[in-house]
Design an enzyme around this catalytic site. Structure first.
Site, short mmCIF file in Angstrom:
data_model
loop_
_atom_site.label_atom_id
_atom_site.label_comp_id
_atom_site.label_asym_id
_atom_site.label_seq_id
_atom_site.Cartn_x
_atom_site.Cartn_y
_atom_site.Cartn_z
CB CYS A 39 -0.94 0.00 1.20
SG CYS A 39 -2.00 1.46 1.28
CB CYS A 71 -3.33 2.62 -1.32
SG CYS A 71 -3.61 0.92 -0.86
CE LYS A 119 -4.81 3.48 -6.22
NZ LYS A 119 -5.75 2.43 -5.73
CE1 TYR A 159 -11.08 -1.41 -6.06
CE2 TYR A 159 -11.39 -3.67 -6.78
CZ TYR A 159 -11.72 -2.63 -5.95
OH TYR A 159 -12.68 -2.79 -5.00
CD GLU A 212 -7.34 2.37 -8.86
OE1 GLU A 212 -8.15 2.62 -7.96
OE2 GLU A 212 -6.31 1.68 -8.66
CG HIS A 262 -28.80 23.16 -2.62
ND1 HIS A 262 -29.01 22.29 -3.67
CD2 HIS A 262 -28.98 24.41 -3.11
CE1 HIS A 262 -29.30 22.98 -4.75
NE2 HIS A 262 -29.30 24.27 -4.44
CD GLU A 280 -28.49 19.07 -2.88
OE1 GLU A 280 -29.41 19.36 -2.09
OE2 GLU A 280 -28.02 19.86 -3.71
#
Length: 471
Positions: A42, A47, A50, A186, A190, A443, A448
């Site tokens: 990672c 992770c 990347k 993935y 990516e 908002h 939302e």
């Protein structure tokens, strides 16, 4: 028998480090061996670097988009070498943090490759981090295998040795002008976005007709459209038959006869557990045909003194899952208590631009259980009304029809991972659609939209599909 340590962890990645730290915090005598890089995949080859690469692409997009907001910014050429140097500096800083965390917890650190001599004895010898290390033999009452996984190429393809895998992509000396990515999971998705965003012509080749097998079908279709908007070329429903050198570049011949000229081939066809050289044959630990360590509930293996966590078990190959498994195991072994995590509602994200994020059941998974109400919305975000990009956001809720519990949430759009982390709490807590409906939104925001969905798009899992209904 007196052992050198109460717990020995093989692997200094996220799961192994968490397990060691928590166990040491409970008073256990703990050691960790790492042969390649502290922090594991990672931090070093996954992770973290990347995500930094994805962020690098976003600056180029923002520079282009800023014109719609009145800014006069002309994007220049990306300096790959400078970026890689900055990235490597950050990874080095994180490596040192991992070491400090372990040392401050009182964990003994070994740099080298550990292999079993028996169920309680390890021989720690030379490894990439310490090629000249003198072999040392240690014993432990319990041993945890947390060695993670590694990317694989596709050996059935003629010329596969001419390609690279994801580990190599983080240390390229220069960015290729043309890159062909084999695979659409993935990593493939990516890195297609990363190289395209930094100026390469990205081409993908994959067996499926849509990318990201296993994700919700509406999200897969939306991602496919987003790739078209980005200009990423895809050859779907086929695979690579042969790779050969062609002057200074490469030529790929696909199974359907089509040929592609490329400067680099990137295999993103999967990962395999990292068990090579562990000496598992000297223990009762079992592995399957793919090399995965067979681990049962709680990380137990068929050897009562040996446990396995994280990607080496090839279950949910996500960093937070490995961390949770390590924490739970350490608590159970040395404190008698257990912390509760829900592993059936683990959120996940694909860091494309725009990103995709998901938690809970897909529409098809829910429909296999019982009828489900499906709520969807698709729109162009406020930002891109001004930028002129034809970038759509797609959101979706999957709701059990009988109980009205929200079973799944899915989104392709900007800030999707940040929004999905909050929705993961709602899905984990078993909240109902009415709980979403009575929540007032922020908002204007994309978040939302999840609390303003009122029109059911369709019913899944029932005989016949219903059309849209009124609010």
């Amino acid at each position: 028998m007196a052992y050198d340590f109460d717990l020995f962890v093989i692997g200094g990645g996220s799961g192994g480090v968490r397990c060691a730290r928590i166990a040491a915090g409970h008073g256990a005598r703990v050691a960790v061996a790492e042969s390649r890089h502290w922090g594991g995949t990672c931090v070093n080859l996954g992770c973290v670097p990347k995500k930094l690469m994805v962020q690098a692409t976003e600056y180029g997009h923002w520079a282009e988009d800023s014109r719609g907001f009145g800014w006069d910014i002309t994007p220049g050429r990306h300096d790959w070498a400078a970026f890689i140097a900055h990235k490597d500096s950050e990874i080095g800083r994180l490596n040192r943090i991992y070491v400090r965390l372990l040392e401050s917890a009182g964990v003994t650190l070994f740099t080298g490759h550990a292999r079993f001599e028996d169920a309680h004895t390890l021989l720690i010898g030379p490894g990439p981090l310490a090629p000249d290390a003198e072999p040392r033999r240690v014993t432990a009452e319990r041993i945890v295998i947390a060695t993670g996984g590694k990317p694989v190429a596709q050996p059935g393809i003629e010329g596969h040795e001419l390609g690279i895998v994801s580990d190599d992509a983080f240390h390229l000396k220069a960015r290729p002008d043309r890159i062909t990515i084999v695979g659409s999971g993935y990593i493939g998705v990516e890195f297609a976005g990363i190289f395209d965003g930094l100026g390469s012509q990205a081409t993908m080749v994959y067996r499926q007709h849509l990318p990201l097998r296993g994700f919700d079908m509406d999200m897969r279709r939306a991602l496919d459209e987003a790739m078209t908007e980005r200009g990423i070329v895809r050859h779907c429903g086929t695979t690579v038959h042969r790779i050969e050198r062609d002057g200074s570049g490469l030529k790929l011949t696909l199974a359907n006869g089509h040929q592609i000229a490329s400067d680099m081939v990137f295999f993103a066809v999967g990962r395999q557990p990292n068990v090579s050289g562990l000496g598992l044959e000297r223990t009762a630990v079992k592995t399957d045909e793919g090399g995965r360590v067979i681990a049962h509930d709680g990380g137990t293996t068929d050897d009562p003194s040996i446990f396995a966590i994280g990607d080496v078990t090839n279950r949910q190959n996500l960093t937070p899952v490995a961390i949770a498994e390590g924490h739970i195991l350490a608590d159970r072994l040395f404190s008698g208590s257990t912390r509760e995590w829900r592993f059936d509602t683990v959120p996940k994200a694909v860091f494309f631009s725009p990103p995709l994020a998901s938690v809970g059941l897909t529409e098809d998974e829910a429909a296999e259980r019982a009828p489900a109400d499906i709520y969807t919305a698709r729109y162009r975000s406020m930002r891109h009304v001004l930028t002129g990009r034809n970038r759509q956001t797609t959101i979706k809720l999957v709701v059990d029809q009988a109980s009205q519990v929200v079973l799944g949430a899915h989104m392709l759009g900007e800030e999707a991972p940040e929004i999905m982390q909050g929705l993961a709490i709602a899905v984990t807590a078993g909240l109902k659609k009415s709980d979403f409906d009575r929540t007032i939104g922020i908002h204007p925001s994309s978040a939302e939209e999840f609390v303003t969905l009122r029109t059911r798009t369709r019913v899944a899992g029932a005989t016949g599909a219903s059309g849209p209904e009124g609010p």
